[in-house]
Design an enzyme around this catalytic site. Structure first.
Site, PDB file in Angstrom:
ATOM      1  N   ASP A 110      38.910  -8.394 -20.217  1.00  0.00           N
ATOM      2  CA  ASP A 110      39.687  -7.751 -21.289  1.00  0.00           C
ATOM      3  C   ASP A 110      40.945  -7.121 -20.663  1.00  0.00           C
ATOM      4  OD1 ASP A 110      37.767  -5.831 -20.084  1.00  0.00           O
ATOM      5  OD2 ASP A 110      38.737  -4.382 -21.375  1.00  0.00           O
ATOM      6  N   HIS A 136      34.567 -15.307 -18.044  1.00  0.00           N
ATOM      7  CA  HIS A 136      34.973 -14.603 -19.259  1.00  0.00           C
ATOM      8  C   HIS A 136      36.229 -13.814 -18.900  1.00  0.00           C
ATOM      9  CE1 HIS A 136      34.159 -12.626 -23.173  1.00  0.00           C
ATOM     10  NE2 HIS A 136      34.680 -11.548 -22.607  1.00  0.00           N
ATOM     11  N   ASP A 196      27.388 -20.192 -16.819  1.00  0.00           N
ATOM     12  CA  ASP A 196      28.799 -20.393 -16.483  1.00  0.00           C
ATOM     13  C   ASP A 196      29.515 -20.812 -17.762  1.00  0.00           C
ATOM     14  OD1 ASP A 196      31.220 -20.750 -15.358  1.00  0.00           O
ATOM     15  OD2 ASP A 196      30.719 -22.557 -14.233  1.00  0.00           O
ATOM     16  N   GLU A 233      31.574 -12.353 -16.704  1.00  0.00           N
ATOM     17  CA  GLU A 233      32.905 -11.757 -16.734  1.00  0.00           C
ATOM     18  C   GLU A 233      33.370 -11.526 -15.284  1.00  0.00           C
ATOM     19  OE1 GLU A 233      33.316  -8.613 -19.602  1.00  0.00           O
ATOM     20  OE2 GLU A 233      35.407  -8.273 -19.091  1.00  0.00           O
TER      21      GLU A 233
HETATM   22  O1  9MR Z   1      30.543  -3.352 -15.520  1.00  0.00           O
HETATM   23  C1  9MR Z   1      30.004  -2.686 -16.627  1.00  0.00           C
HETATM   24  C2  9MR Z   1      28.517  -2.863 -16.620  1.00  0.00           C
HETATM   25  O2  9MR Z   1      27.958  -2.248 -15.472  1.00  0.00           O
HETATM   26  C3  9MR Z   1      27.927  -2.293 -17.874  1.00  0.00           C
HETATM   27  O3  9MR Z   1      26.543  -2.568 -17.914  1.00  0.00           O
HETATM   28  C4  9MR Z   1      28.630  -2.904 -19.091  1.00  0.00           C
HETATM   29  C5  9MR Z   1      28.113  -2.370 -20.406  1.00  0.00           C
HETATM   30  O4  9MR Z   1      28.361  -1.025 -20.524  1.00  0.00           O
HETATM   31  O5  9MR Z   1      30.013  -2.653 -19.021  1.00  0.00           O
HETATM   32  C6  9MR Z   1      30.615  -3.215 -17.903  1.00  0.00           C
HETATM   33  O6  9MR Z   1      31.957  -2.886 -17.901  1.00  0.00           O
HETATM   34  C7  9MR Z   1      32.837  -3.588 -18.761  1.00  0.00           C
HETATM   35  C8  9MR Z   1      33.762  -2.551 -19.349  1.00  0.00           C
HETATM   36  O7  9MR Z   1      33.059  -1.710 -20.195  1.00  0.00           O
HETATM   37  C9  9MR Z   1      34.953  -3.158 -20.056  1.00  0.00           C
HETATM   38  N1  9MR Z   1      35.632  -4.098 -19.241  1.00  0.00           N
HETATM   39  C10 9MR Z   1      34.770  -5.147 -18.726  1.00  0.00           C
HETATM   40  C11 9MR Z   1      33.621  -4.593 -17.947  1.00  0.00           C
HETATM   41  C12 9MR Z   1      32.765  -5.706 -17.371  1.00  0.00           C
HETATM   42  O8  9MR Z   1      31.976  -6.342 -18.294  1.00  0.00           O
HETATM   43  O1  9MR Z   2      35.468 -10.592 -25.328  1.00  0.00           O
HETATM   44  C1  9MR Z   2      34.422 -10.251 -26.210  1.00  0.00           C
HETATM   45  C2  9MR Z   2      34.903 -10.275 -27.612  1.00  0.00           C
HETATM   46  O2  9MR Z   2      35.384 -11.543 -27.909  1.00  0.00           O
HETATM   47  C3  9MR Z   2      33.762  -9.843 -28.499  1.00  0.00           C
HETATM   48  O3  9MR Z   2      34.223  -9.708 -29.801  1.00  0.00           O
HETATM   49  C4  9MR Z   2      33.191  -8.528 -28.049  1.00  0.00           C
HETATM   50  C5  9MR Z   2      31.982  -8.150 -28.830  1.00  0.00           C
HETATM   51  O4  9MR Z   2      31.326  -7.062 -28.301  1.00  0.00           O
HETATM   52  O5  9MR Z   2      32.840  -8.553 -26.694  1.00  0.00           O
HETATM   53  C6  9MR Z   2      33.902  -8.894 -25.893  1.00  0.00           C
HETATM   54  O6  9MR Z   2      33.477  -8.889 -24.594  1.00  0.00           O
HETATM   55  C7  9MR Z   2      33.760  -7.742 -23.881  1.00  0.00           C
HETATM   56  C8  9MR Z   2      34.743  -8.108 -22.794  1.00  0.00           C
HETATM   57  O7  9MR Z   2      35.808  -8.881 -23.189  1.00  0.00           O
HETATM   58  C9  9MR Z   2      35.075  -6.939 -21.963  1.00  0.00           C
HETATM   59  N1  9MR Z   2      33.883  -6.465 -21.368  1.00  0.00           N
HETATM   60  C10 9MR Z   2      32.840  -6.093 -22.266  1.00  0.00           C
HETATM   61  C11 9MR Z   2      32.536  -7.171 -23.268  1.00  0.00           C
HETATM   62  C12 9MR Z   2      31.484  -6.773 -24.283  1.00  0.00           C
HETATM   63  O8  9MR Z   2      31.416  -5.473 -24.571  1.00  0.00           O
END
Ligand code: 9MR
Ligand code: 9MR
Ligand code: ZN
Length: 530
Positions: free
Chosen positions: A145, A456, A502, A511
């Protein structure tokens, strides 16, 4: 099957692979000459659900290309034995941060086919006051993101900067970034890009805002197409403490290159330290209008400890020492290096300062705790066929980060003691990341014959280029996946090491983030420094 490190092995290192399903193996040189063969006894491995055994082929030391085969027409990926086997992985995993840059165009001469336009240049507003706008230009996108989060950014910077402090030579590489050839080594120029953004997250009174993201995640579009407004969320003591630590640390490292900048960083650290000791804990929760990541963390004692360790190194001030000694009574884990638990970063700072700076007693206590943890990890890694430091339930979201941070702990233990058994276990963690795992995949894009391909990661999903940007570390298998691609219902019978997809949709297993790359840089840098 035979799983191995697809990035290869150093000539005189311990070389291990893992065999499943067949107990006979042959090693060939790339031109088909048989080099070695052997038998092993398979045993059940609970992480992978396979009957598996270790193949040790350390006796093969000649540089060259090789592959394994068994009697059933199986052929492994080709790999090298070479002194330079990690060079590309290290360079690419460092360059990753450039590709995460926000707020500037990535020009073709630095980014090649992955060139893209500048993004997120419109600034953001302080939550609750749409008229109070800030520039908020720069920094690294956190992950797949486009958000920017202070605690996550500070931790990624810490891995890079402590690494640079401990083995500067190995991390002084030309990364072909716009600042290359300037007054800073490229790694420090890259880190400055993030530091300058974090500086902007500080308020006049020293409090530091937790994150700057759109209110919700944008779609899978290129970053310059994302025109959602940015929200700057409230101050947290977590972000403020991490800010103090990273600014004080950076001020030490940049001092010999740029004294005025170093002074700016030190002043910023002192201001937020004053805020921190005046204010109680402000934990972060998403305001109701914001749904991006929270990096939630209910305890800021470890963040305060890290801040205090770095403040004491900066100014030797007594209130910092008080916080440090107070924390020692709390029975926290003192070795954790991830975004939620950062006490290990404080410990690292204290250990790195030598025996006397904080006093011998504190130094010895922390070294002992560190080595206890390293011993525990080493034992686990010696007791399973993949050599890893995890048990099934430890495959959390971002399990590859846990593996790599364990490798960091083992590297530091090796540096402290010179005991090779720590180094070997650290190597096994890298072996796993680069392909010695039951998915038969290298978890670093572009490295190895079978590297994962569908992170991702928004730019990679939207850029119409087949190959993903190289050098990115996947989050890896997740025991509790929660996305449509790695659907938990489909995975209920799948062993932990295989709960991975994957697939670009799989944010909970595939991600990428800046703080999953930074420990890889640390560990590869350490290996290359030996
Ligand atoms: O890396 C984070 C992971 O340890 C947590 O379990 C997860 C859910 O809270 O969130 C991950 O962090 C995400 C962050 O909230 C938003 N950017 C992407 C991160 C990787 O998924
Ligand atoms: O990218 C994902 C988005 O398309 C979805 O709508 C959303 C739903 O929760 O989750 C997004 O994924 C997040 C990601 O891009 C960043 N890290 C955390 C992910 C989920 O919380
Ligand atoms: Zn951006």
């Amino acid at each position: 099957m035979i799983y191995l490190n697809q990035a290869g092995y150093a000539p005189n290192s311990t070389k291990r692979a893992t065999i499943t399903g067949n107990n006979h193996y042959n090693l060939f040189s790339a031109d088909g000459k048989k080099i070695l063969s052997g038998e092993c006894t398979l045993e059940f491995d609970e992480n992978s659900g396979e009957n598996a055994a270790v193949i040790d082929f350390s006796e093969v030391t000649e540089e060259g290309r090789y592959f394994f085969a068994d009697e059933d027409n199986f052929r492994s990926p080709e790999f090298v034995i070479s002194k330079n086997h990690y060079d590309q992985a290290l360079r690419d995993s460092m360059k990753m941060f450039y590709f995460q840059r926000c707020g500037m165009e990535l020009e073709e001469k630095y980014a090649g086919v992955y060139k893209r336009k500048a993004c997120h240049c419109g600034g953001g507003y302080i939550l609750g006051d749409r008229f109070q706008r800030r520039k908020m230009l720069g920094g690294w996108h956190d992950a797949g993101d486009y958000g920017r989060y202070v605690t996550a950014g500070a931790v990624a910077l810490a891995h890079l900067l402590y690494g640079y402090e401990m083995f500067p030579g190995a991390l002084t590489l030309n990364l072909n970034i716009p600042e290359s050839g300037g007054s800073l080594p490229d790694i420090l120029a890259e880190c400055k890009y993030e530091l300058d953004w974090i500086l902007d997250m500080q308020d006049e009174d020293g409090g530091v805002h937790h994150k700057c993201t759109s209110a919700s995640f944008c779609g899978f579009i290129m970053p310059d197409e994302d025109d959602l407004d940015m929200v700057i969320t409230p101050v947290s003591s977590l972000a403020t403490a991490d800010f103090v630590a990273i600014m004080a640390l950076a001020s030490r490292i940049y001092h010999k290159f740029d004294e005025p900048y170093s002074n700016t960083l030190a002043a910023a650290a002192r201001k937020s330290w004053t805020w921190l000791i005046k204010n109680p804990s402000f934990i972060f929760e998403n305001p109701k209008e914001v749904t991006t990541g929270t990096y939630e963390d209910l305890c800021d004692a470890d963040e305060r400890f890290w801040a205090a360790a770095e403040m004491y190194r900066l100014d030797k001030n007594e209130d910092a020492m008080k916080v440090i000694l107070g924390t020692m009574e709390l029975h926290l884990s003192m070795h954790c290096l991830g975004w939620a638990d950062v006490a290990g970063l404080g410990t690292l700072s204290i250990i790195n300062s030598g025996t006397d700076f904080f006093g011998k007693d504190l130094y010895n206590r922390l070294v002992m705790k560190w080595l206890d943890e390293a011993d525990r990890l080493k034992l686990i890694s010696q007791s399973n066929a993949f050599g890893i430091t995890l048990r099934p339930i430890e495959f959390t979201w971002g399990s590859n980060m846990v593996i790599l941070m364990n490798a960091m702990i083992l590297c530091v233990a090796h540096k402290l003691t010179g005991d090779d058994s720590y180094l070997k276990s650290a190597q096994y963690q890298l072996d796993y990341i680069f392909g010695r795992n039951a998915m038969d995949l290298s978890y670093v894009t572009g490295i190895g014959e079978r590297a994962f391909k569908h992170p991702h990661l928004r730019p990679t999903a939207a850029d119409n280029i087949d190959a993903p940007i190289p050098g990115f570390v996947s989050g890896g298998p997740n025991f509790r996946p929660c996305d449509e691609a790695a659907n938990p219902d489909n995975m209920s019978d799948v062993p932990a090491m295989k709960r991975y997809a994957d697939d670009v949709r799989s944010y909970s297993t595939n991600e990428i983030t800046i703080y999953w790359n930074s420990p890889l840089v640390f560990v590869l840098g350490y290996m290359n420094s030996l």
